[in-house]
Design a protein around this motif. Structure first.
Motif, PDB file in Angstrom:
ATOM      1  N   VAL A   1     113.751 -83.160  56.333  1.00 20.00           N
ATOM      2  CA  VAL A   1     113.802 -81.864  57.014  1.00 20.00           C
ATOM      3  C   VAL A   1     112.455 -81.556  57.686  1.00 20.00           C
ATOM      4  N   VAL A   2     111.358 -81.833  57.017  1.00 16.03           N
ATOM      5  CA  VAL A   2     110.054 -81.475  57.576  1.00 16.03           C
ATOM      6  C   VAL A   2     109.576 -82.447  58.642  1.00 16.03           C
TER       7      VAL A   2
ATOM      8  N   ASP B   1     119.192 -82.340  64.376  1.00 15.17           N
ATOM      9  CA  ASP B   1     117.886 -81.687  64.416  1.00 15.17           C
ATOM     10  C   ASP B   1     117.956 -80.184  64.708  1.00 15.17           C
ATOM     11  N   HIS B   2     119.151 -79.638  64.762  1.00 13.95           N
ATOM     12  CA  HIS B   2     119.305 -78.206  65.018  1.00 13.95           C
ATOM     13  C   HIS B   2     118.791 -77.420  63.808  1.00 13.95           C
TER      14      HIS B   2
ATOM     15  N   VAL C   1     130.151 -81.088  59.755  1.00 20.94           N
ATOM     16  CA  VAL C   1     130.529 -80.322  60.946  1.00 20.94           C
ATOM     17  C   VAL C   1     129.285 -79.907  61.726  1.00 20.94           C
ATOM     18  N   ALA C   2     128.260 -79.435  61.017  1.00 19.86           N
ATOM     19  CA  ALA C   2     127.029 -79.003  61.685  1.00 19.86           C
ATOM     20  C   ALA C   2     126.360 -80.158  62.413  1.00 19.86           C
ATOM     21  N   GLN C   3     126.300 -81.304  61.773  1.00 21.07           N
ATOM     22  CA  GLN C   3     125.668 -82.452  62.416  1.00 21.07           C
ATOM     23  C   GLN C   3     126.425 -82.875  63.664  1.00 21.07           C
ATOM     24  N   LYS C   4     127.745 -82.842  63.591  1.00 21.44           N
ATOM     25  CA  LYS C   4     128.559 -83.262  64.731  1.00 21.44           C
ATOM     26  C   LYS C   4     128.497 -82.247  65.873  1.00 21.44           C
TER      27      LYS C   4
ATOM     28  N   LEU D   1     120.773 -75.995  56.407  1.00 26.40           N
ATOM     29  CA  LEU D   1     121.829 -76.409  55.478  1.00 26.40           C
ATOM     30  C   LEU D   1     121.345 -77.544  54.584  1.00 26.40           C
ATOM     31  N   TRP D   2     120.611 -78.486  55.164  1.00 21.90           N
ATOM     32  CA  TRP D   2     120.035 -79.570  54.353  1.00 21.90           C
ATOM     33  C   TRP D   2     119.075 -79.002  53.306  1.00 21.90           C
TER      34      TRP D   2
END
Length: 147
Positions: free
Chosen positions: A145-146, A109-110, A101-104, A116-117
């Motif tokens: 992530v980094v 890159d938010h 849901v977050a990715q969509k 969350l990752w």
């Protein structure tokens, strides 16, 4: 020490808002209280988890699962699960519900999605029954992530 002093104030604030304010203001007060309970100085993680579950369910009911506020409260819930060692539940919740849901809705890159990752990587690495594959996945997630 400040959290111990804040706790009765936050409890009183929640009681007041439950009597006189709308659902959104109640959610804010509940979130503040849950964050205080979940702090390591207070360490009332079980109570925080119960409250976090209620907050997330209410946020999803009010705003929908893809709303930024619902995703944030879901992240708080996942962190509470992790603190209590509910790592399998935490991993499933992040993988199956929050991250897609977050990715969509927010994008890959938010900041919230990246947090969350990071939470998923920590849940994989901290699991006492982790496998080599889990550790490799956690490492890969953190590298992504980094970047």
């Amino acid at each position: 020490q400040r959290y111990a002093e804040a706790l009765p104030v936050l409890e009183a604030t929640l009681a007041l808002r439950q009597r006189f304010f709308d659902e959104e203001q109640i959610l804010v007060a509940q979130t503040n209280l849950a964050n205080c309970l979940d702090d390591f100085c207070i360490a009332r993680h079980d109570e925080a988890l119960v409250l976090e579950r209620k907050i997330y369910a209410k946020c999803v009911a009010i705003h929908g699962a893809s709303h930024k506020h619902a995703i944030l409260t879901g992240g708080n819930l996942a962190m509470s699960m992790g603190k209590l060692g509910l790592l399998n539940e935490c991993q499933s919740f992040l993988r199956d519900q929050l991250l897609p849901v977050a990715q969509k809705s927010l994008g890959a890159d938010h900041d919230i999605t990246l947090d969350l990752w990071q939470n998923l990587a920590a849940a994989l690495a901290n699991d006492p029954e982790h496998t080599c594959g889990d550790m490799l996945e956690a490492e890969t997630i953190m590298q992504d992530v980094v970047q």
